[in-house]
Write an enzyme that holds these catalytic residues in place. Structure first.
Site, short mmCIF file in Angstrom:
data_model
loop_
_atom_site.label_atom_id
_atom_site.label_comp_id
_atom_site.label_asym_id
_atom_site.label_seq_id
_atom_site.Cartn_x
_atom_site.Cartn_y
_atom_site.Cartn_z
N GLU A 16 0.84 -1.20 0.00
CA GLU A 16 0.00 0.00 0.00
C GLU A 16 0.87 1.25 0.00
O GLU A 16 1.85 1.33 0.75
CB GLU A 16 -0.89 -0.04 1.25
CG GLU A 16 -2.27 0.52 1.05
CD GLU A 16 -3.13 -0.29 0.09
OE1 GLU A 16 -3.11 0.00 -1.13
OE2 GLU A 16 -3.83 -1.20 0.55
N GLY A 101 -16.62 4.98 -2.82
CA GLY A 101 -15.91 5.63 -1.70
C GLY A 101 -15.56 4.67 -0.58
O GLY A 101 -15.32 5.06 0.56
N ALA A 102 -15.55 3.37 -0.89
CA ALA A 102 -15.23 2.37 0.14
C ALA A 102 -13.78 1.88 -0.01
O ALA A 102 -13.39 0.90 0.60
CB ALA A 102 -16.20 1.21 0.05
N SER A 105 -11.85 1.12 -5.31
CA SER A 105 -11.56 1.62 -6.66
C SER A 105 -12.77 1.69 -7.58
O SER A 105 -12.71 1.29 -8.75
CB SER A 105 -10.50 0.76 -7.35
OG SER A 105 -9.28 1.08 -6.82
N SER A 106 -13.85 2.22 -7.06
CA SER A 106 -15.01 2.41 -7.91
C SER A 106 -14.68 3.34 -9.08
O SER A 106 -15.20 3.17 -10.18
CB SER A 106 -16.18 2.97 -7.10
OG SER A 106 -15.77 4.09 -6.36
N SER A 107 -13.76 4.26 -8.87
CA SER A 107 -13.43 5.21 -9.94
C SER A 107 -12.65 4.52 -11.06
O SER A 107 -12.98 4.68 -12.24
CB SER A 107 -12.66 6.41 -9.39
OG SER A 107 -11.50 5.98 -8.74
N ASP A 151 -4.70 0.51 -9.38
CA ASP A 151 -6.14 0.24 -9.50
C ASP A 151 -6.53 -0.06 -10.94
O ASP A 151 -7.25 -1.01 -11.23
CB ASP A 151 -6.95 1.44 -9.00
CG ASP A 151 -6.57 1.83 -7.58
OD1 ASP A 151 -5.90 1.03 -6.93
OD2 ASP A 151 -6.94 2.94 -7.16
C1 GLA Z 1 -5.26 4.49 -4.13
C2 GLA Z 1 -4.57 4.80 -5.45
C3 GLA Z 1 -3.55 3.71 -5.77
C4 GLA Z 1 -2.62 3.44 -4.60
C5 GLA Z 1 -3.40 3.28 -3.30
C6 GLA Z 1 -2.52 3.20 -2.10
O1 GLA Z 1 -6.05 3.35 -4.25
O2 GLA Z 1 -5.49 4.92 -6.48
O3 GLA Z 1 -2.85 4.05 -6.93
O4 GLA Z 1 -1.67 4.44 -4.50
O5 GLA Z 1 -4.33 4.34 -3.10
O6 GLA Z 1 -1.77 2.04 -2.13
#
Ligand code: GLA
Length: 356
Positions: A16, A101-102, A105-107, A151
Site C-alpha cells: 500500500e 468511496g469504500a 476503486s469504484s473510480s 487500481d
Molecule cells: C489508491 C490509489 C492507488 C494506490 C493506493 C494506495 O487506491 O489509487 O494508486 O496508491 O491508493 O496504495
C-alpha cells in the site's frame, strides 16, 4: 443496439502506497462490479442508476458539476486524445454493486470500464495495459487525482482466483495463483474515502521530497542506507520512507508465503502492513484501527488491515471460516462508539473488465 460490460472493483492484499513510489503491489479484482450499458446516441448522455442522475455532456476539457460524470467524460476525452480520433456519442447507463468511496476503486472500475467498452464497440485496437494507462492518465489529468497505476491495472488485467504482482517502476506484472486462499471479507468502515480530498496528494509529495533528499528512487534504496540518512530526512519523511521500503519487502514475503500456502504468515504480514500504515505512513483512522484490532481477535482470523488510499474506506480480513456472526457483535459496539454503521460482505477474486 445495446452493449453491456462488467468492470470489477479491486482489493489490494499488500503493497500500500508503494505504486507511485515505483514499488510492488499485489491487488486482485473482486466480484463486485460496475455495469456499463452503451447505446448509440445523438449526444453523450450518462445516467447513474444508483444516484438516479442524468448528465448530457460534450467532449471537451471542461469539468461537469456532477462529480461522478467527470469520471465518464474524462475517460472518453482521454481515449479520444490518445487515439487521436473523434468518438461518436453514446448513451451510457451505469449501475453498480461496488460501493462508492469504500476504497475498492469504484473510480478506476468505471473509467477502465468505459474505455474498454468503447474500444470494443468501435474496434479500437488497444491492449489491456494501454487501456489501464489511458484510464490512469484520465484520472490524473481530468479528475485531478495523482493516483498510482495499481487500481487501473488490477481492473483491466485481473484473472480469477489470482492476485497480480505489479512492479510499478517497470509496469511488469505476473499472476500469483492463490490456491486454497483464505476467505476474504471486506468491512466498509462507513467513513467515506475520497482520493481527491488532498491527503493522498500530500503523502505523495512527502515521498517525493524524501527521494529528493536521499538522491535515490525507492527501488534503489535499502534499509541500511535509509537509517544512515535518518537525520537528514527528519522524523516525518523518515517514517514515510521506512514504510515504503518495508512494505515492498512485505510484498515479496507475502508471495513466498502464498506459494507455501502459509496463511498464518500471510496474516502476520497483513497485520504488519496495517501497523505501518497506521504508525509510519499515518493514513489510517481511529475507526479502521478499531475494526482491525477487534477483527484480529476473532478466532480463525489470520489478519486484517485497511486497504487503499486510507483516511476512510474499507478493511480486509482473511480468515479460516465465515466470520459474519462475529462481525455482528463488533458492528454494535462500533455503532455505539462512532455513530456509523459498518457493512461487510465476503468477496471472491474475479476477472478483469469484460463484455457481457
Ligand atoms: C489508491 C490509489 C492507488 C494506490 C493506493 C494506495 O487506491 O489509487 O494508486 O496508491 O491508493 O496504495
Amino acid at each position: 443496439m445495446k452493449y453491456r460490460f462488467r468492470s470489477p472493483g479491486r482489493i489490494n492484499l499488500i503493497g500500500e502506497h508503494t505504486d507511485y513510489n515505483g514499488g510492488l503491489v499485489l491487488p486482485a479484482a473482486i466480484d463486485k462490479y460496475t455495469y456499463i450499458t452503451l447505446e448509440e446516441s445523438r449526444h453523450f448522455m450518462a445516467y447513474t442508476v444508483n444516484l438516479k442522475e442524468r448528465v448530457e455532456f460534450s467532449l471537451n476539457e471542461k469539468k461537469e458539476k456532477e462529480d461522478w460524470a467527470n469520471y465518464v467524460k474524462g475517460a472518453i476525452f482521454h481515449l479520444a486524445k490518445n487515439i487521436k480520433k473523434q468518438i461518436r456519442p453514446f448513451n451510457i447507463e451505469i449501475s453498480s454493486t461496488l460501493p462508492i468511496g469504500a476504497g475498492l476503486s469504484s473510480s478506476a472500475s468505471l473509467m477502465v470500464g468505459i474505455i474498454y467498452a468503447i474500444s470494443k464497440i468501435e474496434n479500437i485496437n488497444l491492449d489491456r495495459e494501454r487501456i489501464a494507462q489511458i484510464a490512469h492518465e484520465a484520472e490524473n489529468e481530468f479528475v485531478g487525482v495523482n493516483c498510482g497505476i495499481m487500481d487501473q491495472y488490477a481492473v483491466a488485467l485481473a484473472k480469477k482466483d489470482s492476485f497480480i504482482l505489479i512492479d510499478a517502476s517497470s509496469g511488469r506484472y505476473e499472476y500469483i495463483y492463490a490456491k486454497g486462499f483464505p476467505k476474504i471479507m471486506i468491512i466498509d468502515s462507513g467513513i467515506k474515502h475520497k482520493l481527491s480530498s488532498g491527503n493522498y496528494n500530500t503523502r505523495r509529495n512527502e515521498c517525493e521530497e524524501a527521494t529528493k533528499i536521499l538522491g535515490l528512487q525507492f527501488k534503489d534504496l535499502n534499509k541500511a542506507f535509509l537509517e544512515s540518512k535518518k537525520n537528514l530526512l527528519g522524523e516525518n519523511l523518515y517514517k514515510r520512507a521506512k514504510h515504503v521500503v518495508e512494505e515492498n519487502e512485505r510484498v515479496l514475503k507475502t508471495i513466498e508465503a502464498i506459494s507455501r500456502q502459509n496463511w498464518e504468515e500471510v496474516g502476520r504480514l497483513v497485520k504488519a502492513s496495517h501497523a505501518s500504515l497506521r504508525d509510519l505512513f499515518e493514513v489510517s483512522t481511529v475507526e479502521m484501527d478499531f475494526l482491525v484490532d477487534n477483527i484480529n481477535k476473532i478466532d480463525g482470523v489470520y489478519g486484517s488491515r485497511m486497504i487503499g488510499g486510507g483516511f476512510g474506506g474499507s478493511v480486509i480480513a482473511l480468515s479460516k471460516r465465515d466470520i459474519r456472526n462475529d462481525l455482528k457483535g463488533i458492528s454494535k459496539i462500533y455503532q455505539n462508539e462512532f455513530g456509523v454503521e459498518i457493512k461487510y460482505y465476503p468477496v471472491k477474486l474475479s476477472s478483469g473488465v469484460r463484455k457481457m
